[in-house]
Design an enzyme around this catalytic site. Sequence first.
Site: not given
Length: 492
Positions: A185, A260, A395, A243, A238-239, A294
């Site tokens: 996706k 990740e 972040e 996650g 992703g974030s 990231c």
Amino acid sequence: MSSIDHPFLADPRKKLLIDGQWVDAQSGRSFESRNPATGALLATIAEGDAADIDRAVAAARRAFESGPWPRFTPAERQAVLLRLADLLEARGESFARLDTLDMGAPIRRTRGAIGLLTGVLRYFAGLARAIEGSTPQPSMPDMFVATVKEPVGVCGAVIPWNGPLWASVLKVGPVLATGCTLVLKPAEDASLSPLMFGELCLEAGVPPGVINIVPGFGGTAGAALAAHLDVDKMSFTGSDATGRKIVQASAGNLKRLSLELGGKSPHIIFADADIAAAAPAAAIAAFGNSGQVCSAGTRLFVERAIAEEFAAEVARAAAAMRIGNGIEEDTDLGPLVSARQLARVVGYLDSAREEGAAAVCGGKQLTGDPWDAGFFVPPTVLTDVGDDMKVVREEVFGPVLSVLPFDTMEEVIGRANATPFGLGAGVWTREIGKAHAMGKALRAGSVWVNCYNTLDPAVPAGGYKASGYGREYGPNHLEEHLQTKSLWIRTA
Ligand code: NAI
Ligand code: MG
């Protein structure tokens, strides 16, 4: 809508790839893809949701259990991966331009990634033939034991928009090497190169149903995939916020997870460092891809004696970076990916100002012509910042760097590690002892000394702490797609 100078956009209606076929979403819905530098409409993309994810997972399950794919030998899987790498190399420029159009990254960056990504596919092509178990020796006289490596099964992957082709290759490589199947996706802000990569997989001889690509939104398609009871393993980039949702969604069938996630990586400059090399490297570490990386080095710890001078050097390097439409050859920094991302980054700049930070350069969104058509923020170097400010803790995912002076090694180790994240960390020093001491003390999946953000197909990368589970690249990445079966055979 137009063919915007790209063959993949000649037909700007994009579909889902399920079971080797290009199909509309069952709902008939679609969403738009736009160029974040200009606002130009690039394509309309079929919007997958739970029903399409179901269909894709069923196809991936069939392909895993009963299609031609389970009968492919390691040599045949290797051949597919090598063909895929050759095709990617041949079409590298086309992929680079598509990512630049879709998510804004400068063409030199998207083009520069192709070598690493073909390398990743060739690395996994090699590993496809190096999968092996062992013969442990139990303390029992009449037993033969072998450990057998088997593919984990149907994999799901949800990827972000900051490196769409990059993430697609990293998810597909180990799936093909191990004989798994995949439902991918893409991010709603950058689905085009994942779809074009799906086309490439078919061309390389990947059987139908092995690689399925279902664009759609996170809360619908992404959530359905993450919760799906027939998905054996989920891989997410992703974030950390999303996650956490993926972890919760995995509980239904306790599927295996690789995550990740983000970071707030420290980049540490000692006074004895090669400043002429460290300053531009610190700028690239924080501002490359407009900070949408990231492992961006966003907390710049500088030994106090050189802190002011170093901040000025980094600001000079930042000022030399050309901001603009990524499709132009001389652009160093493109736009942010979306209006939403722009609003997030501007929010962090506002909060930094309110908390008393000073901007040595940048600090505000670029406005006027031609900036208003896109989402542009210039590289921003903040001083007068404290470790507990929001902009230093969270972040940002924009071109924003905080300069944090320090006095001793012990102090900087403590401050650098005082974050929930642990993805990357950088150190600049000419003292070998300091390099080793820091390498040992920093709690991060990658520690770079006198370099930053270097990657290689053979070298694991991933997170400590809230930066995730597992590793990508290297042998660990393959292992995450394998089960270990212990086979006991009585010999007498
Ligand atoms: P996100 O993590 O929500 O999006 C990444 C992917 O997850 C997209 O494909 C999205 O559709 C999907 N997703 C969203 N919600 C989901 C759910 N409930 N279940 C399954 N999939 C879901 O990140 P977003 O919203 O694009 O960006 C927000 C922030 O996240 C950024 O400002 C940045 O700080 C961070 N981020 C970090 C990345 C990294 O590589 N570390 C990559 C992208 C974003
Ligand atoms: Mg786009």
